[in-house]
Write a protein that holds these residues in place. Structure first.
Motif, PDB file in Angstrom:
ATOM      1  N   GLY A  63       0.804  -1.214   0.000  1.00  0.00           N
ATOM      2  CA  GLY A  63       0.000   0.000   0.000  1.00  0.00           C
ATOM      3  C   GLY A  63       0.840   1.269   0.000  1.00  0.00           C
ATOM      4  O   GLY A  63       2.009   1.280   0.383  1.00  0.00           O
ATOM      5  N   PHE A  64       0.200   2.340  -0.435  1.00  0.00           N
ATOM      6  CA  PHE A  64       0.805   3.666  -0.418  1.00  0.00           C
ATOM      7  C   PHE A  64      -0.226   4.640   0.137  1.00  0.00           C
ATOM      8  O   PHE A  64      -1.407   4.566  -0.181  1.00  0.00           O
ATOM      9  CB  PHE A  64       1.215   4.099  -1.830  1.00  0.00           C
ATOM     10  CG  PHE A  64       1.683   5.523  -1.895  1.00  0.00           C
ATOM     11  CD1 PHE A  64       2.928   5.879  -1.410  1.00  0.00           C
ATOM     12  CD2 PHE A  64       0.866   6.516  -2.408  1.00  0.00           C
ATOM     13  CE1 PHE A  64       3.358   7.201  -1.448  1.00  0.00           C
ATOM     14  CE2 PHE A  64       1.281   7.830  -2.453  1.00  0.00           C
ATOM     15  CZ  PHE A  64       2.532   8.172  -1.974  1.00  0.00           C
ATOM     16  N   ARG A  65       0.232   5.536   0.982  1.00  0.00           N
ATOM     17  CA  ARG A  65      -0.616   6.572   1.564  1.00  0.00           C
ATOM     18  C   ARG A  65       0.104   7.900   1.403  1.00  0.00           C
ATOM     19  O   ARG A  65       1.262   8.037   1.797  1.00  0.00           O
ATOM     20  CB  ARG A  65      -0.834   6.280   3.047  1.00  0.00           C
ATOM     21  CG  ARG A  65      -1.742   7.252   3.742  1.00  0.00           C
ATOM     22  CD  ARG A  65      -2.038   6.809   5.146  1.00  0.00           C
ATOM     23  NE  ARG A  65      -2.509   5.432   5.027  1.00  0.00           N
ATOM     24  CZ  ARG A  65      -2.552   4.548   6.003  1.00  0.00           C
ATOM     25  NH1 ARG A  65      -2.198   4.866   7.194  1.00  0.00           N
ATOM     26  NH2 ARG A  65      -2.969   3.332   5.811  1.00  0.00           N
ATOM     27  N   TRP A  66      -0.580   8.868   0.790  1.00  0.00           N
ATOM     28  CA  TRP A  66       0.019  10.195   0.678  1.00  0.00           C
ATOM     29  C   TRP A  66       0.294  10.739   2.081  1.00  0.00           C
ATOM     30  O   TRP A  66      -0.538  10.566   2.969  1.00  0.00           O
ATOM     31  CB  TRP A  66      -0.919  11.158  -0.049  1.00  0.00           C
ATOM     32  CG  TRP A  66      -1.038  10.903  -1.523  1.00  0.00           C
ATOM     33  CD1 TRP A  66      -2.110  10.375  -2.175  1.00  0.00           C
ATOM     34  CD2 TRP A  66      -0.058  11.163  -2.525  1.00  0.00           C
ATOM     35  NE1 TRP A  66      -1.856  10.284  -3.511  1.00  0.00           N
ATOM     36  CE2 TRP A  66      -0.604  10.765  -3.757  1.00  0.00           C
ATOM     37  CE3 TRP A  66       1.226  11.689  -2.502  1.00  0.00           C
ATOM     38  CZ2 TRP A  66       0.102  10.881  -4.956  1.00  0.00           C
ATOM     39  CZ3 TRP A  66       1.927  11.794  -3.695  1.00  0.00           C
ATOM     40  CH2 TRP A  66       1.366  11.405  -4.893  1.00  0.00           C
ATOM     41  N   PRO A  67       1.439  11.368   2.281  1.00  0.00           N
ATOM     42  CA  PRO A  67       1.708  11.963   3.597  1.00  0.00           C
ATOM     43  C   PRO A  67       0.570  12.908   3.995  1.00  0.00           C
ATOM     44  O   PRO A  67       0.092  13.699   3.189  1.00  0.00           O
ATOM     45  CB  PRO A  67       3.015  12.734   3.367  1.00  0.00           C
ATOM     46  CG  PRO A  67       3.683  12.017   2.233  1.00  0.00           C
ATOM     47  CD  PRO A  67       2.548  11.559   1.344  1.00  0.00           C
ATOM     48  N   GLY A  68       0.111  12.760   5.223  1.00  0.00           N
ATOM     49  CA  GLY A  68      -0.961  13.600   5.740  1.00  0.00           C
ATOM     50  C   GLY A  68      -2.365  13.102   5.430  1.00  0.00           C
ATOM     51  O   GLY A  68      -3.340  13.735   5.801  1.00  0.00           O
ATOM     52  N   TYR A  73      -3.913   4.962  -1.035  1.00  0.00           N
ATOM     53  CA  TYR A  73      -4.025   5.370  -2.424  1.00  0.00           C
ATOM     54  C   TYR A  73      -4.728   4.257  -3.196  1.00  0.00           C
ATOM     55  O   TYR A  73      -4.384   3.086  -3.073  1.00  0.00           O
ATOM     56  CB  TYR A  73      -2.623   5.620  -2.990  1.00  0.00           C
ATOM     57  CG  TYR A  73      -2.609   6.065  -4.418  1.00  0.00           C
ATOM     58  CD1 TYR A  73      -2.941   7.368  -4.758  1.00  0.00           C
ATOM     59  CD2 TYR A  73      -2.270   5.176  -5.429  1.00  0.00           C
ATOM     60  CE1 TYR A  73      -2.927   7.780  -6.078  1.00  0.00           C
ATOM     61  CE2 TYR A  73      -2.249   5.585  -6.740  1.00  0.00           C
ATOM     62  CZ  TYR A  73      -2.578   6.884  -7.061  1.00  0.00           C
ATOM     63  OH  TYR A  73      -2.567   7.288  -8.363  1.00  0.00           O
ATOM     64  N   GLY A  74      -5.733   4.618  -3.984  1.00  0.00           N
ATOM     65  CA  GLY A  74      -6.511   3.628  -4.725  1.00  0.00           C
ATOM     66  C   GLY A  74      -5.782   3.115  -5.951  1.00  0.00           C
ATOM     67  O   GLY A  74      -5.059   3.852  -6.616  1.00  0.00           O
ATOM     68  N   TRP A  75      -5.969   1.860  -6.237  1.00  0.00           N
ATOM     69  CA  TRP A  75      -5.418   1.246  -7.438  1.00  0.00           C
ATOM     70  C   TRP A  75      -6.518   1.237  -8.480  1.00  0.00           C
ATOM     71  O   TRP A  75      -7.493   0.492  -8.372  1.00  0.00           O
ATOM     72  CB  TRP A  75      -4.925  -0.164  -7.149  1.00  0.00           C
ATOM     73  CG  TRP A  75      -3.708  -0.216  -6.263  1.00  0.00           C
ATOM     74  CD1 TRP A  75      -3.265   0.721  -5.379  1.00  0.00           C
ATOM     75  CD2 TRP A  75      -2.781  -1.298  -6.175  1.00  0.00           C
ATOM     76  NE1 TRP A  75      -2.124   0.295  -4.747  1.00  0.00           N
ATOM     77  CE2 TRP A  75      -1.805  -0.957  -5.224  1.00  0.00           C
ATOM     78  CE3 TRP A  75      -2.697  -2.539  -6.793  1.00  0.00           C
ATOM     79  CZ2 TRP A  75      -0.747  -1.790  -4.883  1.00  0.00           C
ATOM     80  CZ3 TRP A  75      -1.634  -3.374  -6.456  1.00  0.00           C
ATOM     81  CH2 TRP A  75      -0.673  -2.994  -5.519  1.00  0.00           C
ATOM     82  N   ASP A  76      -6.380   2.075  -9.488  1.00  0.00           N
ATOM     83  CA  ASP A  76      -7.399   2.234 -10.513  1.00  0.00           C
ATOM     84  C   ASP A  76      -6.993   1.503 -11.781  1.00  0.00           C
ATOM     85  O   ASP A  76      -5.847   1.593 -12.232  1.00  0.00           O
ATOM     86  CB  ASP A  76      -7.621   3.710 -10.832  1.00  0.00           C
ATOM     87  CG  ASP A  76      -8.202   4.474  -9.664  1.00  0.00           C
ATOM     88  OD1 ASP A  76      -8.923   3.864  -8.850  1.00  0.00           O
ATOM     89  OD2 ASP A  76      -7.940   5.692  -9.567  1.00  0.00           O
TER      90      ASP A  76
END
Length: 180
Positions: A63-68, A73-76
């Motif tokens: 997974g990835f999460r934008w800082p803050g 982050y969605g996988w489209d």
């Protein structure tokens, strides 16, 4: 979803084309981009290759999460012209996409990132591209500004210079179905 810019005071901005508001003037700074799923050859040997994005639910996704931000982050993906998101789960979540990529190279799971950033790793055999038939291009970064805002001569000159520079560089779009 576009992020409202109408209440902010700014001269210029750079944003992904798909996130631009309707009330701005914009021009592309790059060709369309696409994101693809990828994993190490070792991961694929042990866990197999997903044949459809829904198969990712059975895999170890990184997974990835934008800082803050609180949400992942969605996988489209895109199928027959229709975009859809796949919720992912897995052993790790990062707020640095390079760390997620390093984890994928290390065999931890499947990462999802911009193709141009992982191409070298695919070409050198450290990563295997996945689900490329479902990875459609979308608008890349664009320079934008408010239509009705009075601009200084310096900002107008900068816009003109950037337009000339972008026009002078051939922008080659990514392949939509490259044989990986």
């Amino acid at each position: 979803m576009p992020i409202s810019t109408s209440y902010r005071r700014f001269d210029l901005g750079i944003r992904l084309g798909e996130l631009l508001d309707q009330d701005v003037t914009a021009f592309p700074l790059q060709a369309p981009i696409r994101q693809i799923a990828c994993a190490s050859p070792g991961y694929v040997a042990v866990h197999g290759m997903p044949s459809h994005p829904r198969d990712l639910r059975e895999h170890r996704c990184i997974g990835f999460r934008w800082p803050g931000h609180d949400t992942l982050y969605g996988w489209d993906f895109c199928e027959e012209g229709t975009w859809f998101s796949i919720p992912i789960t897995g052993p790790l979540t990062f707020n640095d996409q390079r760390a997620a990529l390093d984890a994928a190279i290390g065999g931890v799971g499947i990462a999802f990132w911009v193709e141009s950033e992982i191409r070298r790793h695919i070409d050198e055999g450290r990563l295997v591209a996945m689900l490329t038939d479902y990875s459609a291009p979308f608008p890349g970064f664009a320079l934008y500004y408010l239509r009705h805002r009075q601009r200084s001569a310096a900002v107008t000159a900068l816009i003109g210079m950037i337009r000339q520079q972008v026009a002078a560089v051939p922008i080659i779009p990514p392949p939509t179905n490259a044989p990986y």
